[in-house]
Design an enzyme around this catalytic site. Structure first.
Site, PDB file in Angstrom:
ATOM      1  N   CYS A 204      12.907  -1.229  12.915  1.00 17.31           N
ATOM      2  CA  CYS A 204      12.721  -1.217  11.462  1.00 17.31           C
ATOM      3  C   CYS A 204      12.568  -2.659  10.962  1.00 17.31           C
ATOM      4  O   CYS A 204      13.057  -3.589  11.580  1.00 17.31           O
ATOM      5  CB  CYS A 204      13.948  -0.547  10.838  1.00 17.31           C
TER       6      CYS A 204
ATOM      7  N   SER B  40      14.138  -4.089   8.717  1.00 16.61           N
ATOM      8  CA  SER B  40      15.440  -4.733   8.473  1.00 16.61           C
ATOM      9  C   SER B  40      15.937  -5.455   9.723  1.00 16.61           C
ATOM     10  O   SER B  40      16.640  -6.457   9.618  1.00 16.61           O
ATOM     11  CB  SER B  40      16.473  -3.701   8.032  1.00 16.61           C
TER      12      SER B  40
ATOM     13  N   HIS C 152      14.337  -8.642   9.521  1.00 22.04           N
ATOM     14  CA  HIS C 152      14.928  -9.468   8.457  1.00 22.04           C
ATOM     15  C   HIS C 152      16.157 -10.225   8.990  1.00 22.04           C
ATOM     16  O   HIS C 152      16.475 -11.299   8.517  1.00 22.04           O
ATOM     17  CB  HIS C 152      15.366  -8.596   7.267  1.00 22.04           C
TER      18      HIS C 152
ATOM     19  N   HIS D  76      19.238   0.216  14.071  1.00 17.39           N
ATOM     20  CA  HIS D  76      20.108   1.072  13.251  1.00 17.39           C
ATOM     21  C   HIS D  76      19.466   2.424  12.990  1.00 17.39           C
ATOM     22  O   HIS D  76      19.932   3.177  12.149  1.00 17.39           O
ATOM     23  CB  HIS D  76      20.411   0.364  11.925  1.00 17.39           C
TER      24      HIS D  76
ATOM     25  N   CYS E  93      16.390   6.081   9.459  1.00 17.13           N
ATOM     26  CA  CYS E  93      16.253   5.053   8.412  1.00 17.13           C
ATOM     27  C   CYS E  93      14.906   5.166   7.715  1.00 17.13           C
ATOM     28  O   CYS E  93      14.825   5.593   6.571  1.00 17.13           O
ATOM     29  CB  CYS E  93      16.469   3.642   8.963  1.00 17.13           C
TER      30      CYS E  93
HETATM   31  N1  APR Z   1       0.270  -5.750  -2.220  1.00 15.80           N
HETATM   32  C1  APR Z   1      -0.022  -4.625  -1.514  1.00 15.80           C
HETATM   33  N2  APR Z   1       0.437  -4.393  -0.255  1.00 15.80           N
HETATM   34  C2  APR Z   1       1.175  -5.339   0.320  1.00 15.80           C
HETATM   35  C3  APR Z   1       1.541  -6.541  -0.353  1.00 15.80           C
HETATM   36  C4  APR Z   1       1.028  -6.733  -1.670  1.00 15.80           C
HETATM   37  N3  APR Z   1       1.306  -7.831  -2.376  1.00 15.80           N
HETATM   38  N4  APR Z   1       2.324  -7.282   0.476  1.00 15.80           N
HETATM   39  C5  APR Z   1       2.475  -6.558   1.613  1.00 15.80           C
HETATM   40  N5  APR Z   1       1.785  -5.396   1.520  1.00 15.80           N
HETATM   41  C6  APR Z   1       1.692  -4.318   2.497  1.00 15.80           C
HETATM   42  C7  APR Z   1       1.448  -4.784   3.931  1.00 15.80           C
HETATM   43  O1  APR Z   1       0.067  -5.000   4.165  1.00 15.80           O
HETATM   44  C8  APR Z   1       1.997  -3.604   4.743  1.00 15.80           C
HETATM   45  O2  APR Z   1       0.991  -2.659   5.053  1.00 15.80           O
HETATM   46  O3  APR Z   1       2.949  -3.661   2.554  1.00 15.80           O
HETATM   47  C9  APR Z   1       3.036  -2.968   3.820  1.00 15.80           C
HETATM   48  C10 APR Z   1       4.472  -3.092   4.319  1.00 15.80           C
HETATM   49  O4  APR Z   1       4.583  -2.344   5.459  1.00 15.80           O
HETATM   50  P1  APR Z   1       5.504  -2.759   6.716  1.00 15.80           P
HETATM   51  O5  APR Z   1       5.539  -4.240   6.805  1.00 15.80           O
HETATM   52  O6  APR Z   1       5.036  -1.971   7.886  1.00 15.80           O
HETATM   53  O7  APR Z   1       6.972  -2.333   6.238  1.00 15.80           O
HETATM   54  P2  APR Z   1       7.768  -0.945   6.259  1.00 15.80           P
HETATM   55  O8  APR Z   1       8.382  -0.738   7.578  1.00 15.80           O
HETATM   56  O9  APR Z   1       6.981   0.183   5.675  1.00 15.80           O
HETATM   57  O10 APR Z   1       8.905  -1.336   5.234  1.00 15.80           O
HETATM   58  C11 APR Z   1       8.578  -1.686   3.903  1.00 15.80           C
HETATM   59  O11 APR Z   1      10.776  -1.308   3.135  1.00 15.80           O
HETATM   60  O12 APR Z   1      12.804  -0.861   4.170  1.00 15.80           O
HETATM   61  C12 APR Z   1      11.969  -1.814   3.658  1.00 15.80           C
HETATM   62  O13 APR Z   1      12.597  -3.756   4.889  1.00 15.80           O
HETATM   63  C13 APR Z   1      11.565  -2.857   4.643  1.00 15.80           C
HETATM   64  O14 APR Z   1      10.866  -4.361   2.967  1.00 15.80           O
HETATM   65  C14 APR Z   1      10.396  -3.452   3.930  1.00 15.80           C
HETATM   66  C15 APR Z   1       9.756  -2.270   3.226  1.00 15.80           C
HETATM   67 ZN    ZN Z   2      15.941   0.424   8.574  1.00 13.93          ZN
END
Ligand code: APR
Ligand code: ZN
Ligand code: ZN
Length: 374
Positions: A47, A49, A52, A68, A174
């Site tokens: 995940c 997190s 992070h 987790h 999660c």
């Molecule tokens: N505008 C549009 N899309 C964006 C932007 C933005 N400014 N910045 C990032 N993205 C998109 C990325 O291109 C990506 O496809 O957001 C998506 C985030 O997806 P992942 O990085 O795969 O993250 P994910 O596992 O879905 O988690 C998203 O939720 O639980 C939290 O910690 C996790 O902060 C994270 C969020």
């Molecule tokens: Zn998580």
């Protein structure tokens, strides 16, 4: 030969320092004490997190076993454990449900007082049950699923259907529960409504599945990575847009597309700047915006006061608002009953020793969810 009551030597991915890769180490997992459960992990999702922690955005004591979001089989239980027994298939609850605190006793709340999202992530009595080379190794959020065996509190584990495919349902623990529940429980998406989802990663796609399940009429996926659009449509987005393709701000685009803004909007990028944009994309009279993406605790969010000279609502959501021990097993059963499909979310499956590769795939945006098999 039974392992109950004895320490188990096994492999785990240990993070010794931030900004460094995991090392696969031999660890020793002590037997469970009272109200604790030792689990043989079968599958664990990677995940954001977890990343992070590596990048220092989430602070947790190190060295630690991260992870987790997992599922496994109970190996042995400590004194007083009644809800699971050896041989049971279980899902790990990164948000526990003690059943006794004020939160657990209130039907509207889900953030149990026993949760350890920050500070020292220890099991009961202030000790981790894991050691490596004679040193205590902490268990991230009292879980630490990147391991062949773990010991966790009974309140952090739930029995699931014995037919469940653990390498699939582990991500309910999660990512899926967080996104799906943000739509169903936190926003309470209504039939025929319009929704916008900012960020089409594993969590954002789970939000889309939730919006679709709730009967939304239009679901707009918003992402700067167009490679995510096809999958978003597979799981239920009715259209997808890239903010960079428009001259006007994306909130104005959504305002025009949706006759005054969307009914429900979700921030799932983890980007603090997108929160104001997502809120501004909501209908000014009744729009509800849910922050799902996790943002580092020291980050301030800037929002124009004008956005609140209106009837908009901005909400938080943790683990989709589920009362975990009661409700996560029901999500597993719903998955088995094909009420939703997790397959599009799991793009990679690797062995635990490839954990650094899995983190890299996530950082490069090359995977949606990667599942590790210990
Ligand atoms: N505008 C549009 N899309 C964006 C932007 C933005 N400014 N910045 C990032 N993205 C998109 C990325 O291109 C990506 O496809 O957001 C998506 C985030 O997806 P992942 O990085 O795969 O993250 P994910 O596992 O879905 O988690 C998203 O939720 O639980 C939290 O910690 C996790 O902060 C994270 C969020
Ligand atoms: Zn998580
Ligand atoms: Zn509680």
């Amino acid at each position: 030969m039974s392992t109950a009551g004895k320490a188990i030597k096994c492999k785990a991915a240990v993070l010794w320092e931030t900004h460094k890769p995991f090392s696969i180490e031999e660890i020793e997992v002590a037997p469970p004490k009272a109200h604790e459960v030792r689990i043989k992990m079968v599958a664990t999702g990677v995940c954001r997190s977890d990343d992070h922690v590596i990048s220092g955005n989430f602070v947790t004591p190190l060295p630690a076993v991260l992870g987790h979001e997992g599922a496994g089989i109970v190996e042995s239980v400590g004194e007083g454990v009644t809800s699971v027994k050896p041989g049971d298939k279980v899902i790990i609850l990164c948000l526990p449900q003690c059943g006794e605190c004020n939160t657990c006793l209130n039907s509207k709340n889900n953030i149990c007082k026993e949760v350890r999202l920050s500070g020292t992530h220890l099991t009961s009595e202030g000790n981790s049950r894991i050691t490596c080379k004679g040193k205590i190794v902490y268990q991230y959020i009292t879980t630490g699923t990147f391991s062949e065996y773990i010991v966790i509190k009974e309140i952090s584990v739930a029995k699931i259907d014995e037919g469940a495919l653990l390498e699939k349902v582990c991500i309910i623990g999660c990512g899926f529960a967080t996104g799906f529940g943000a739509a169903i429980n936190s926003a309470k998406v209504t039939p025929g409504s319009t929704c916008a989802v900012f960020g089409l990663g594993g969590v954002g796609l789970s939000v889309i599945i939730g919006c679709k399940t709730a009967g939304a009429a239009r679901i707009i996926g918003v992402d700067t990575n167009k490679d995510r659009f096809a999958k978003a449509k597979t799981v239920g987005a009715t259209e997808c847009i890239d903010p960079r393709d428009f001259e006007k701000p994306i909130q104005k685009v959504l305002f025009d597309m949706m006759n005054g803004g969307v009914d429900f909007c979700f921030e799932v990028t983890g980007n603090p700047e997108t929160v104001e944009t997502a809120l501004a994309s909501c209908h000014k009279d009744h729009g509800v915006c849910v922050i799902v993406g996790s943002i580092a605790s020291w980050v301030q969010i800037n929002i124009s006061s004008q956005l609140f000279f209106s009837g908009r609502t901005l909400k938080g959501s943790v683990l989709g608002g589920w009362k975990t021990k009661d409700e996560i097993p029901k999500l597993v059963s719903d998955c088995m009953a094909k009420k939703f499909n997790l397959d599009p979310l799991i793009t990679h499956t690797l062995t635990l020793d490839k954990v650094n590769e899995a983190i890299q795939l996530m950082k490069n945006g090359q995977c949606i969810r990667c599942v590790l098999l210990p």
